[in-house]
Structure formats: C-alpha cells, structure tokens
Scaffold this motif. Structure first.
Motif, mmCIF file in Angstrom:
data_model
loop_
_atom_site.group_PDB
_atom_site.id
_atom_site.type_symbol
_atom_site.label_atom_id
_atom_site.label_comp_id
_atom_site.label_asym_id
_atom_site.label_seq_id
_atom_site.Cartn_x
_atom_site.Cartn_y
_atom_site.Cartn_z
ATOM 1 N N UNK A 1 3.219 9.966 9.975
ATOM 2 C CA UNK A 1 2.934 10.658 8.706
ATOM 3 C C UNK A 1 3.597 9.980 7.500
ATOM 4 N N UNK A 2 4.295 8.846 7.729
ATOM 5 C CA UNK A 2 4.965 8.148 6.617
ATOM 6 C C UNK A 2 4.293 6.803 6.353
ATOM 7 N N UNK A 3 4.164 6.468 5.081
ATOM 8 C CA UNK A 3 3.525 5.211 4.668
ATOM 9 C C UNK A 3 4.438 4.513 3.657
ATOM 10 N N UNK A 4 4.313 3.201 3.576
ATOM 11 C CA UNK A 4 5.160 2.477 2.618
ATOM 12 C C UNK A 4 4.462 1.203 2.141
ATOM 13 N N UNK A 5 5.006 0.620 1.109
ATOM 14 C CA UNK A 5 4.514 -0.674 0.604
ATOM 15 C C UNK A 5 5.714 -1.402 0.025
ATOM 16 N N UNK A 6 5.991 -2.578 0.535
ATOM 17 C CA UNK A 6 7.145 -3.326 0.029
ATOM 18 C C UNK A 6 6.960 -4.820 0.292
ATOM 19 N N UNK A 7 7.937 -5.610 -0.168
ATOM 20 C CA UNK A 7 7.894 -7.061 0.080
ATOM 21 C C UNK A 7 6.906 -7.767 -0.817
ATOM 22 N N UNK A 8 6.794 -7.300 -2.073
ATOM 23 C CA UNK A 8 5.771 -7.834 -2.985
ATOM 24 C C UNK A 8 6.218 -9.098 -3.721
ATOM 25 N N UNK A 9 7.473 -9.501 -3.591
ATOM 26 C CA UNK A 9 8.021 -10.631 -4.350
ATOM 27 C C UNK A 9 7.699 -10.450 -5.841
ATOM 28 N N UNK A 10 7.284 -11.529 -6.530
ATOM 29 C CA UNK A 10 6.975 -11.394 -7.967
ATOM 30 C C UNK A 10 5.480 -11.213 -8.184
ATOM 31 N N UNK A 11 4.767 -10.777 -7.147
ATOM 32 C CA UNK A 11 3.306 -10.747 -7.206
ATOM 33 C C UNK A 11 2.754 -9.343 -7.001
ATOM 34 N N UNK A 12 3.601 -8.311 -7.251
ATOM 35 C CA UNK A 12 3.275 -6.989 -6.760
ATOM 36 C C UNK A 12 2.376 -6.135 -7.628
ATOM 37 N N UNK A 13 1.966 -6.594 -8.811
ATOM 38 C CA UNK A 13 0.957 -5.794 -9.515
ATOM 39 C C UNK A 13 -0.332 -5.856 -8.712
ATOM 40 N N UNK A 14 -0.637 -7.041 -8.214
ATOM 41 C CA UNK A 14 -1.867 -7.201 -7.425
ATOM 42 C C UNK A 14 -1.654 -6.632 -6.014
ATOM 43 N N UNK A 15 -0.502 -6.924 -5.403
ATOM 44 C CA UNK A 15 -0.237 -6.330 -4.082
ATOM 45 C C UNK A 15 -0.221 -4.814 -4.193
ATOM 46 N N UNK A 16 0.338 -4.273 -5.277
ATOM 47 C CA UNK A 16 0.405 -2.816 -5.440
ATOM 48 C C UNK A 16 -0.975 -2.200 -5.522
ATOM 49 N N UNK A 17 -1.889 -2.887 -6.232
ATOM 50 C CA UNK A 17 -3.267 -2.395 -6.325
ATOM 51 C C UNK A 17 -3.932 -2.446 -4.950
ATOM 52 N N UNK A 18 -3.675 -3.531 -4.223
ATOM 53 C CA UNK A 18 -4.231 -3.650 -2.875
ATOM 54 C C UNK A 18 -3.625 -2.573 -1.964
ATOM 55 N N UNK A 19 -2.297 -2.367 -2.095
ATOM 56 C CA UNK A 19 -1.606 -1.395 -1.240
ATOM 57 C C UNK A 19 -2.146 0.008 -1.474
ATOM 58 N N UNK A 20 -2.405 0.346 -2.737
ATOM 59 C CA UNK A 20 -2.914 1.677 -3.048
ATOM 60 C C UNK A 20 -4.219 1.933 -2.327
ATOM 61 N N UNK A 21 -5.118 0.977 -2.412
ATOM 62 C CA UNK A 21 -6.425 1.119 -1.763
ATOM 63 C C UNK A 21 -6.255 1.192 -0.242
ATOM 64 N N UNK A 22 -5.377 0.328 0.269
ATOM 65 C CA UNK A 22 -5.187 0.230 1.722
ATOM 66 C C UNK A 22 -4.580 1.520 2.311
ATOM 67 N N UNK A 23 -3.553 2.040 1.645
ATOM 68 C CA UNK A 23 -2.898 3.259 2.160
ATOM 69 C C UNK A 23 -3.851 4.450 2.040
#
Ligand SMILES: Cc1cc2nc3c(=O)[nH]c(=O)nc-3n(C[C@H](O)[C@H](O)[C@H](O)COP(=O)(O)OP(=O)(O)OC[C@H]3O[C@@H](n4cnc5c(N)ncnc54)[C@H](O)[C@@H]3O)c2cc1C
Length: 496
Positions: free
Chosen positions: A339-361
């Motif tokens: 029941x727990x989800x996370x997103x981390x390890x984005x280095x300096x590229x996380x605006x795009x990783x964050x957008x991808x993570x949102x969709x993925x989660x």
C-alpha cells in the motif's frame, strides 16, 4: 533571497492545514511535481485523494530547480550507456520524451501560464574547438545510439568561444508556476490539498498518516517527498548533494536562448523572462549535503561575472538532489508494503522523472499497465550496477558517525558563541547544535539527527543544520526542511 520562479507567482487557492481526522482512497505526501502529477489522474479516475504538503505547493526542490525539460540526462548519456547499455539508454530517452509531452499536454489542457517553450539543449566545452575531446565524442555517439537527432554547435548565442553538441526540441518553463497550475487543476477536479501539514508518522500496517493536528486513514499512501520519509534501504546507497543557483541582470541585454550545460567544471545556464525584465540563471557548485565548505554563491557570482556583462545580481537559492546507486530513479510500490509507493533517485533530472513517476504511480494504483513499471520499479535489485555506490556511501556514513561522535569539541559556556555564529559542541555529555542569531538570541538544539542518529553540520550560507549521512536538513528552530527525517531536532536539555 528566494528563487526566481516566485516572480509573478499567483499561488494557489487557499489550502488550509489539515485540522480534522478524515479518510481517503489515496494520501499523497508532498506537493511537488511528483505528488501533483500523481494526484491529478487519480482524482480524474474518481479516487478520493488528499495531498499533504509540509510547506507550500512547489516549495520543495521543484520550486528550486532550473526549469529545464530534456530527454537526456544532465550527467550525460554516455555514462548511462556504460552502466546500462544501449537498450536501456534508448528507453530512458523515450520515456523522458513521453513525460515532456505529457507536461506539455497538461499545460495546454488546463491553460497553465508557466512560460513553456521548446528549446535546444547544448552540451559545450569552453574554448575554440580546435582539438577533439573524447568525452564529447563519446557523448555524441551515445546520444545518437539512444535515438536523438543531434548537431554540432559553436558558441550558440554565448559571448565567449564554446563548442559541442546541440540537442533540438527540448523545453523550458517556470517550474513553480507549472505546479501551482497543476494544484489549481487538481482542486478544480475535486482533489484536496493541505499546505503547512507536515506528516510526522505513517503506519503502513494500519494505513494511517498522521500530522501534528490530525490523521487520515487511507488505502494507499504515496511518498512524493523526493526521498521516502523514515528508514528505507535505498537511502543507504543514495548520494545526496546540494547545488546552488544565482540569477543576474545583464548590462548589454543579450540573454542566450537555450539550455546550456557548460562542462569542466559543470555549470548549467538558462535565461528567464518575466514581464519586461530578463535574467540569466547559473546553477552549479555541487557538493555532498553536510560537507559544505566556502561560499558557493560567491563562486557562482564570479563565474557569471567572468563570462557575462553582469549589471546586478537579483536572486540566489539552493536545492538538493538524490543520485541513485544504479543511475536510474526508483518509482512505484515499496519493498515490504503493497500500500506504499515512492519516487526517488532523480539526480538533477527530476522534473521529467517526476512527471513520469506521477503517471507511473497513478497507473500502478489504478491497475493500468505501464511499460515503464518494470524498467524504473522501486523493487528492482541491481547489485552489479549499484554495489560500488552502496559501499562508498556506507563508508561515508561510518566516517561521519565516528568523526562527529568522537571529534566534537566541548564547550563550557554558551557565551563562547558570538552573534551570527553556530557550532556543534558537547556540553554535559550532550551533542548540541548551538546558534546565536545576529540579534543575539541563543538557539540550542540536540545535534543528533532524528533519522538515523548522525550528527548534523552547520551550513553557514543557508543558516541550516544539515545531516551528512542521508541529507535531512533542519532550520535553526530544528524544524525539518527536507530529507528522510519525520521529526524536528529536539530542544536540548540544560539550555541556559
Ligand atoms: C539545483 C537543482 C536544479 C535542478 N534543475 C532541474 C531541471 O532543470 N530539470 C529537471 O528535470 N530537474 C531538475 N532538478 C531536479 C528536480 O528539480 C527534482 O528532482 C524534482 O523537482 C523533484 O520533484 P519532487 O516532486 O519529487 O520533489 P519536491 O519538489 O521536493 O517535492 C516534495 C515535496 O514533499 C514535501 N514534503 C517533504 N516531507 C514532507 C512531509 N513529512 N509531509 C508533507 N510534505 C512533505 C516537501 O515540502 C516538498 O514540497 C534540479 C535539482 C537541483 C538540486
């Protein structure tokens, strides 16, 4: 000084702190790009979603970023290729390209006024380009093999000789205005956001999230906090760094257009226009969190002055990044708890990783297949690619624990701390973080980080207490600014 992205910021509709106990299908902790991009599709799918934000929407690293959106990685495609090979490298470009398209589509759909525009990205060496450079050649090859159309570039709009690679069709925006727009869209669609509501405890078994004032029972909980809160095995392998930004006005008004990565040493440059005024932003001077030396802002000011016709400096800020042990982000269901989800390890590229993570989660919660779940899943185990960084970081933690516990000087009287000074010292057997404000007020806290008991270090330019082990940071009253710690530094006993 605060980030340049607050210029013209309209904020979001009032998001009062959480005051009463409630229930939700999903609680998202953190209102940065990851949290809000996760929450929006869930609300649209009919889920009851509550976003809890410790401070304000976009007030974390999203609002402290450079606002560049690119399909490659700032650290270079060649390094990724060496670790993962061509297939994964091409997947990264593909996944990130889709994420940028998703951002653009959301901006159009919700008419978010955030200055989004397509731009070229440049990876450049300073000089006349008379000699060949092996690292740039490797990068060129790796980008081509990853499917990117690239071109050679020479001094593209810059007032000094430089040469390297141009990657067309990348993008830039104001990251804070973007997430504020997402927050308004989320509220418009029926989502709930509570600002100034730091989460202090998550009970995974019971499915309960607690703040200081109330709690929420939820079927699923998403840590969109840049690094998961509490203790996670992944933190043991993360390199946590701070990076600094300075903005300037130029005398000659010639602001370069593009995303510029200037190498040796690495600096990222971009221009930003707000109203009638333009600014040039430089980002760099990265160092490990808690291992601060010198005035990084001053070094960035000197860098800009050496290369541009600077009239005045207008803004400065800093932000934190988490570099994953195997070079890819960790996104999705956490180890041990379905029941727990996370997103981390984005280095300096996380605006795009964050957008991808949102969709993925969101897809994972809704049971929708997503081709990137397997590639970026947070349960992957990659010892061959991550063991070295795990080993190095554990040595770092051990070194800090030993040095900071054994090597801290004793203090007899707080009178030794002058106005504007701060120090970690031992008094009556207790490790203390002691700070006297310019106005003379004495603030004495325990120097023991509540996350995993390392000793915090003073970060003078930012007036914060930073933990060198896993990156938790605290203000001079002890409150958590960011990092895995849930709780503030405690008030020290015997203060006086
Ligand atoms: C100097 C710098 C420049 C960068 N520039 C770029 C760039 O140009 N392009 C790019 O793609 N990436 C860039 N990045 C990386 C990128 O900014 C981040 O990876 C990304 O913004 C992370 O988004 P996030 O939503 O996961 O985290 P955040 O934006 O940090 O959001 C997490 C939120 O969680 C909240 N939170 C934390 N703990 C709690 C709690 N206990 N309770 C409630 N809320 C909590 C925080 O307050 C915060 O608002 C940069 C990074 C740095 C350091």
């Amino acid at each position: 000084m605060e980030t340049i992205w607050r210029l013209g910021s309209s904020g979001v509709p009032v998001c009062a702190p959480l005051q009463t106990n409630t229930e939700a299908d999903v609680v998202v902790i953190g209102a940065g790009i990851t949290g809000l991009t996760t929450a929006l599709p869930l609300v649209e799918a009919g889920q009851r979603v509550v976003v809890l934000e410790a401070r304000t929407v976009g007030g974390g690293v999203t609002g402290g970023s450079t606002g560049n959106l690119y399909t490659t990685l700032a650290s270079g495609q060649a390094a990724l290729c060496r670790k993962w090979g061509d297939e994964v490298s091409a997947d990264v470009v593909w996944a990130r390209s889709e994420a940028i398209d998703d951002i653009e589509a959301l901006i159009r759909r919700f008419s978010i006024d955030c200055g989004f525009r397509r731009q070229s990205a440049y990876r450049l060496l300073i000089g006349d380009g008379q000699h060949s450079d092996r690292s740039l050649n490797d990068e060129r090859d790796a980008l081509c093999r990853a499917g990117l159309d690239i071109e050679s570039a020479e001094s593209p709009g810059l007032p000094f000789d430089s040469w390297g690679i141009r990657i067309p069709d990348q993008a830039q925006f104001n990251p804070l205005h973007y997430v504020q727009g997402l927050a308004s869209a989320l509220i418009g669609e029926g989502g709930v956001i509570h600002e100034q509501s730091p989460v202090r405890r998550v009970d995974a078994e019971e499915g309960v999230v607690e703040t200081d004032t109330a709690s929420i029972a939820a079927r699923r909980i998403v840590f969109a906090t840049h690094t998961p809160k509490g203790v996670s095995l992944l933190q043991a392998g993360m390199v946590v760094s701070r990076e600094y930004a300075v903005a300037a006005r130029l005398r000659n008004g010639e602001y370069p257009e593009g995303i510029f990565w200037l190498l040796d040493p690495f600096h990222s440059l971009r221009s930003y226009r707000h109203g009638d005024a333009s600014y040039l932003v430089v980002v760099g001077e990265k160092h490990k969190t808690g291992e601060h030396v010198g005035d990084h802002y001053q070094l960035l000011r000197e860098y800009l002055s050496n290369h541009f016709d600077v009239e005045s400096f207008s803004h400065q800020w800093s932000a934190q990044q988490y570099n994953s042990p195997d070079g890819l982000p960790y996104i999705g269901r956490m180890h041990g708890h379905d029941n727990l989800y996370m997103a981390t390890g984005f280095a300096a590229d996380g605006l795009v990783w964050g957008a991808l993570a949102g969709r993925l989660i969101a897809d994972e919660i809704l049971g929708h297949a997503n081709p990137w779940q397997a590639r970026f899943g947070s349960r992957r185990i990659t010892p061959g690619k991550s063991a070295l960084q795990y080993a190095k970081e554990n040595v770092t933690v051990t070194k800090h624990l030993a040095r900071d516990y054994l090597g801290t000087e004793s203090i007899d009287s707080f009178e030794e701390i002058a106005r504007g000074q701060a120090r970690v010292a031992t008094k009556n057997g207790e490790k203390l973080a002691i700070h006297r404000t310019e106005a003379g007020e004495l603030k004495v806290l325990s120097a023991v980080c509540p996350h995993l008991k390392c000793i915090v270090h003073w970060n003078a330019p930012e007036s914060t207490w930073d933990c060198p082990c896993h990156g938790s940071r605290f203000d001079t009253d002890g409150e958590v600014i960011e990092g895995p710690a849930y709780r503030p530094l405690s008030r020290a006993g015997g203060t006086g």
